[in-house]
Design an enzyme around this catalytic site. Structure first.
Site, short mmCIF file in Angstrom:
data_model
loop_
_atom_site.label_atom_id
_atom_site.label_comp_id
_atom_site.label_asym_id
_atom_site.label_seq_id
_atom_site.Cartn_x
_atom_site.Cartn_y
_atom_site.Cartn_z
N ASN A 46 0.83 -1.21 0.00
CA ASN A 46 0.00 0.00 0.00
C ASN A 46 0.87 1.26 0.00
O ASN A 46 0.39 2.34 0.33
CB ASN A 46 -0.89 0.02 1.24
CG ASN A 46 -1.90 -1.10 1.23
OD1 ASN A 46 -2.45 -1.45 0.18
ND2 ASN A 46 -2.14 -1.70 2.39
N HIS A 132 -14.35 -1.52 5.85
CA HIS A 132 -13.21 -2.27 6.39
C HIS A 132 -13.58 -3.01 7.68
O HIS A 132 -14.40 -2.54 8.48
CB HIS A 132 -12.07 -1.28 6.66
CG HIS A 132 -10.78 -1.95 6.98
ND1 HIS A 132 -10.29 -2.04 8.25
CD2 HIS A 132 -9.88 -2.58 6.18
CE1 HIS A 132 -9.12 -2.67 8.22
NE2 HIS A 132 -8.86 -3.01 6.98
N GLU A 174 -15.97 4.43 3.49
CA GLU A 174 -14.55 4.67 3.19
C GLU A 174 -14.47 5.66 2.05
O GLU A 174 -15.40 5.77 1.25
CB GLU A 174 -13.87 3.35 2.78
CG GLU A 174 -13.76 2.38 3.92
CD GLU A 174 -13.12 1.04 3.54
OE1 GLU A 174 -12.30 1.00 2.62
OE2 GLU A 174 -13.48 0.05 4.18
N SER A 178 -10.92 -0.52 0.28
CA SER A 178 -9.60 -1.17 0.33
C SER A 178 -9.49 -2.39 -0.56
O SER A 178 -8.42 -2.68 -1.08
CB SER A 178 -9.27 -1.55 1.77
OG SER A 178 -10.25 -2.42 2.30
N ASP A 201 -13.51 6.94 6.47
CA ASP A 201 -12.17 6.37 6.65
C ASP A 201 -11.48 6.50 5.29
O ASP A 201 -11.84 5.82 4.33
CB ASP A 201 -12.33 4.90 7.06
CG ASP A 201 -11.01 4.14 7.07
OD1 ASP A 201 -10.00 4.66 6.56
OD2 ASP A 201 -11.00 3.01 7.58
N HIS A 204 -7.10 4.87 2.15
CA HIS A 204 -6.49 4.66 0.83
C HIS A 204 -6.59 5.88 -0.08
O HIS A 204 -6.12 5.82 -1.22
CB HIS A 204 -7.14 3.44 0.16
CG HIS A 204 -6.91 2.20 0.93
ND1 HIS A 204 -5.78 1.43 0.79
CD2 HIS A 204 -7.64 1.61 1.92
CE1 HIS A 204 -5.84 0.41 1.63
NE2 HIS A 204 -6.95 0.50 2.33
N LYS A 233 -0.25 3.75 4.46
CA LYS A 233 -0.39 3.59 3.01
C LYS A 233 0.48 4.64 2.31
O LYS A 233 1.70 4.50 2.29
CB LYS A 233 -1.87 3.69 2.62
CG LYS A 233 -2.62 2.39 2.85
CD LYS A 233 -3.15 2.19 4.19
CE LYS A 233 -3.93 0.91 4.31
NZ LYS A 233 -4.16 0.46 5.65
C1 PLP Z 1 -9.90 1.22 4.92
C2 PLP Z 1 -8.97 0.84 6.01
N1 PLP Z 1 -9.16 1.36 7.22
C3 PLP Z 1 -8.37 1.06 8.25
C4 PLP Z 1 -7.30 0.21 8.09
C5 PLP Z 1 -6.46 -0.10 9.25
O1 PLP Z 1 -5.41 0.78 9.30
P1 PLP Z 1 -4.06 0.37 10.05
O2 PLP Z 1 -3.32 -0.52 9.11
O3 PLP Z 1 -3.38 1.67 10.29
O4 PLP Z 1 -4.47 -0.33 11.29
C6 PLP Z 1 -7.05 -0.35 6.82
C7 PLP Z 1 -5.95 -1.27 6.54
O5 PLP Z 1 -4.98 -1.44 7.03
C8 PLP Z 1 -7.90 -0.03 5.76
O6 PLP Z 1 -7.73 -0.54 4.55
#
Ligand code: PLP
Length: 381
Positions: A46, A132, A174, A178, A201, A204, A233
């Site tokens: 990522n 997610h 999101e 993802s 969120d 990405h 990412k």
């Molecule tokens: C959309 C999304 N939110 C949250 C996370 C979690 O973030 P972190 O890796 O910082 O725990 C991810 C993936 O890792 C993700 O793809």
């Protein structure tokens, strides 16, 4: 049922479904993944802008470690909140146009913390059904009711939002999904959310989209009530921040258990992240290079009989469907020196296993050509 039986049965079930997850020991050299002495071109990371190896960010981390030591020494509520965290929070709030930013050690914990702290029994969480795991798990563990709307379907969201309720509502989506790479209709969601709080969120999207890399919300000209950005990412590091109002930040500082009862991120990391923000803001060249790679990959894939998801982002999934077939294609790619992870249920819905191809500004044109050539050959088998 004994512990032994329960654990073996769960493992057997995963193996039988070709859904058993394994990890590979490896090392990254930017766009390469070195495993067992062999270098693979990596299309599974990522690190969309290639900043995990940016010399200035590495330098800032080293400098931060010299100045602050390697750990924060405690929760931010005790003595773990250092000048480096304070500066980063200010920089993020200013950059993204919010009153406040609060740092978390991961996106997973940020999402869990916000949902757990905010929601109560009489409330409703209305989340995109492909959100997610960190969001959906927090929502399903919460006493509030969870309702999932059809993916990116504003009509489905509106129907759920309009159902009678005595409590408050939280809309969750999101910026960029993802596992699918498509973007949420943020402006439409914002327009119909009514009195609900909107939480986006943008793990990405941040860094790769919008003016100065301010992400999906800036690109859609929308300011959600709660914006979660993560640093694992495009930033090339790890950690996360929640952007919100003064009141909400103060509320989270009182009630978000992931903040209160957890060691703050190392201040050296916060220092490196401040440097990363400065670099990301000016990284139009890297963003343009990534956009060129995405466009080239999609144009070439149009001639290859494989099902590419409808995505214009760095995440370019190839939908295969069957778990075993997906694993087989991933293995065949690996045999040609290409690392593309097979993503299977329960990470994605049953029957929608895929090769989650991710592109990075750090890829060379020749990396992408090598992948395209291999996919073309495999599609004819
Ligand atoms: C959309 C999304 N939110 C949250 C996370 C979690 O973030 P972190 O890796 O910082 O725990 C991810 C993936 O890792 C993700 O793809």
């Amino acid at each position: 049922m004994s512990w032994q039986y329960r654990i073996s049965a769960a493992l057997d079930e995963r193996r039988t479904a070709n859904a058993f997850r394994t990890r590979f020991v490896g090392e990254s050299d930017g766009t390469g993944f070195i495993h067992d002495g062999q270098r693979y071109r990596n299309f599974s990371g990522n690190d969309y802008l290639g900043f995990s190896r940016h010399p200035a960010i590495i330098g800032a981390w080293q400098q931060g470690a010299q100045r602050y030591g390697v750990g924060s020494g405690g929760s931010g509520h005790v003595t773990g909140f250092h000048q480096a965290h304070h500066e980063l929070e200010h920089t993020l709030a200013d950059w993204l146009g919010y009153q406040r930013a609060l740092l978390f050690i991961s996106g997973f914990s940020a999402n869990q913390a916000v949902i757990q702290a905010l929601m109560q029994k009489e409330d409703r969480i209305v989340a995109d059904r492909l959100s997610h795991a960190s969001l959906l798990e927090a929502a399903s563990l919460n006493p509030a009711t969870l309702r999932r709307f059809q993916h990116n379907d504003v009509g489905s969201l509106q129907a759920l939002l309009s159902k009678p309720l005595s409590g408050q509502q939280l809309v969750v989506t999101e910026g960029v999904f993802s596992m699918d790479g498509d973007s949420a209709p943020l402006a439409e969601i914002h327009a119909i959310k009514g009195t609900a709080l909107m939480m986006v969120d943008d793990a990405h999207g941040i860094g790769t989209f919008g003016e100065g890399g301010r992400g999906s919300c800036a690109a859609a000209n929308v300011k959600p009530d709660i914006l979660v950005v993560t640093f694992g990412k495009a930033f090339g590091l790890s950690g996360a921040a929640v952007l919100c109002s003064d009141d909400l930040a103060d509320y989270l500082l009182q009630f978000a258990r992931h903040l209160i009862y957890s060691t703050a991120m190392p201040p050296a990391q916060a220092h490196a992240l401040s440097t990363a923000v400065a670099i990301i803001r000016k990284a139009d060249d890297a963003r343009a290079r990534l956009a060129r790679h995405i466009d080239y990959f999609r144009r070439q894939m149009a001639h290859i009989p494989l099902q590419l998801a409808r995505s214009t982002t760095a995440i370019q999934p190839i939908l295969v469907g069957d778990n075993q077939r997906t694993l087989h294609v991933a293995e065949r790619l690996r045999a040609r020196g290409l690392w593309v992870t097979a993503i299977r249920p329960p990470t994605v819905p049953v029957g929608s296993a895929r090769l989650r191809v991710t592109l990075s500004a750090a890829h060379e044109d020749s990396d992408i050509d090598a992948l395209l050539e291999a996919l073309d050959d495999l599609s004819r088998e």
